[in-house]
Enzyme design. Structure first.
Site, PDB file in Angstrom:
ATOM      1  N   GLU A 128      35.210  35.094  42.219  1.00 51.94           N
ATOM      2  CA  GLU A 128      36.287  35.981  41.790  1.00 51.94           C
ATOM      3  C   GLU A 128      36.063  37.449  42.146  1.00 51.94           C
ATOM      4  OE1 GLU A 128      36.814  36.737  37.497  1.00 51.94           O
ATOM      5  OE2 GLU A 128      35.303  35.210  37.175  1.00 51.94           O
ATOM      6  N   ARG A 194      27.608  44.086  40.882  1.00 50.59           N
ATOM      7  CA  ARG A 194      28.150  44.150  39.519  1.00 50.59           C
ATOM      8  C   ARG A 194      27.128  44.902  38.693  1.00 50.59           C
ATOM      9  NH1 ARG A 194      28.318  41.903  34.480  1.00 50.59           N
ATOM     10  NH2 ARG A 194      30.395  41.555  33.581  1.00 50.59           N
TER      11      ARG A 194
END
Ligand code: ADP
Length: 355
Positions: A128, A194
């Site tokens: 994603e 991230r």
């Protein structure tokens, strides 16, 4: 054909459908009736039942994907309605035509078996966050008005949207506010990490708001919040100091303690549903803003892009984030927003498919 990209999130499923517009007469002759029916059906507004919605204002026309020209359509429905969606796909004969759907988001794993068993479709799964970044970069280059900021962020009553040239994007911090929140540092199309996240996201806002106000939908929660005042719920610096906390330049109107007045019975008796909704929105938004700002300063990056459906029909949060970035960084950080806010994962997913 047909080309879909699907992002099955914790709250909403986002579906992007590419409708080719450059069909040759020869192709048209060959096109099975079922395909033309699906095309007509998918582009009809009434197609998605009570809970599904096509965001017509986001439609992108004359887009080129893999040498074909056409339109991108944007559709969303609650992930909780997945079984209805699958029955619909079955009844429209989609399963006979589409053997593989490109999917991302946690639901691509969770519902893989259901797709296979119920409609005999395979899911081509993509990560994603990879899809999110691909989707942003593609959309930004195909839609000149995609990126904007809030001018006069320091005065929320007069701040307004202004176009931002995002053609030189790197580096930027990307804050995806969905059910939960992910924060990424993006240095290039395939170079990102991230760096942070929080479980206090859009799902928390909606969940708490339903509990506190008895509302039922996101739209209702936002409407209530628009009419309320969090200062009746929160404890401000001036409630504690009687004015500003001068030594550290903290203005009296700053929230010192979110929901900090609600321990008092008298205050609870006078507070309205609108105030509670507004306080919930401000609490969640300011927490996200504070994490985003710390990430930006740690990474020494000055552009912070906010996406995700939490920002849908939610100018209060966008203006607050814009103000918080500007105020706490003394004008060095810029909060940016993107028109297709929650759809980038689904777009990126559609682009990665090459079956
Ligand atoms: P996810 O992929 O986790 O579902 P999204 O980016 O789609 O994340 O954002 C979901 C959040 O968007 C919800 O938690 C809620 O705060 C907000 N939201 C916006 N519109 C709606 C809606 N129509 N129904 C439910 N939540 C919505």
């Amino acid at each position: 054909m047909p080309w879909f990209g699907m992002d099955i999130g914790g709250t909403l499923t986002k579906l992007v459908y590419f409708e080719p517009k450059d069909i040759t007469p020869d192709e048209l002759d060959k096109e099975a009736e079922i395909l033309s029916n699906i095309r007509k059906y998918l582009t009809k507004n009434s197609a998605y039942g009570k809970t599904g919605h096509r965001d017509t204002h986001l439609q992108m026309d004359d887009v080129e994907i893999r040498g074909r020209r056409g339109s991108l359509h944007f559709i969303r429905f609650p992930t909780a309605e997945m079984s209805n969606f699958l029955s619909l796909a079955k009844s429209k004969g989609m399963a006979q035509l589409v053997t593989t759907v490109c999917a991302t988001g946690g639901g691509a794993f969770k519902f893989e078996e259901n797709f296979r068993k119920e409609v005999n479709m395979k899911l081509a799964k993509f990560d994603e966050l990879d899809a999110l970044i691909k989707g942003i970069l593609f959309t930004e280059t195909h839609n000149r008005s995609e990126c904007y900021y809030w001018e006069n962020a320091s005065d929320i009553s007069i701040s307004e949207e202004k176009a931002f040239d995002f053609s030189q994007p790197y580096p930027f911090i990307l804050v995806n506010v969905g059910s939960g929140v992910s924060v990424l540092a993006v240095h290039g199309p395939d170079n990102y990490k991230r760096i942070s996240g929080t479980s206090l996201g859009g799902g928390t806002f909606l969940g708490l708001c339903c509990l506190l106000t008895g509302c039922h939908t996101f739209e209702e929660a936002i409407q209530l919040a628009t009419k309320g005042d969090h200062r009746n719920v929160d404890k401000l610096v001036k409630d504690i100091y009687g004015g500003d906390y001068e030594r550290f330049a903290l203005p009296g109107d700053l929230v010192a303690s979110s929901f900090g007045q609600m321990n008092s019975k008298e205050r609870r008796n006078t507070v309205s549903r609108e105030d509670l909704a507004n306080a919930t929105l401000v609490t969640i938004t300011n927490n996200i803003g504070s994490i985003a700002r710390m990430c930006a300063s740690n990474e020494k990056i000055d552009k912070v892009v906010f996406v995700g459906n939490f920002l849908r029909v939610n100018p209060i949060s966008m203006k607050l984030l814009a103000y918080a970035m500007d105020y706490w960084s003394k004008g060095t950080l810029k909060a940016l927003f993107l028109e297709h806010e929650g759809y980038f994962g689904a777009i990126g997913c559609l682009l990665q498919f090459n079956g």
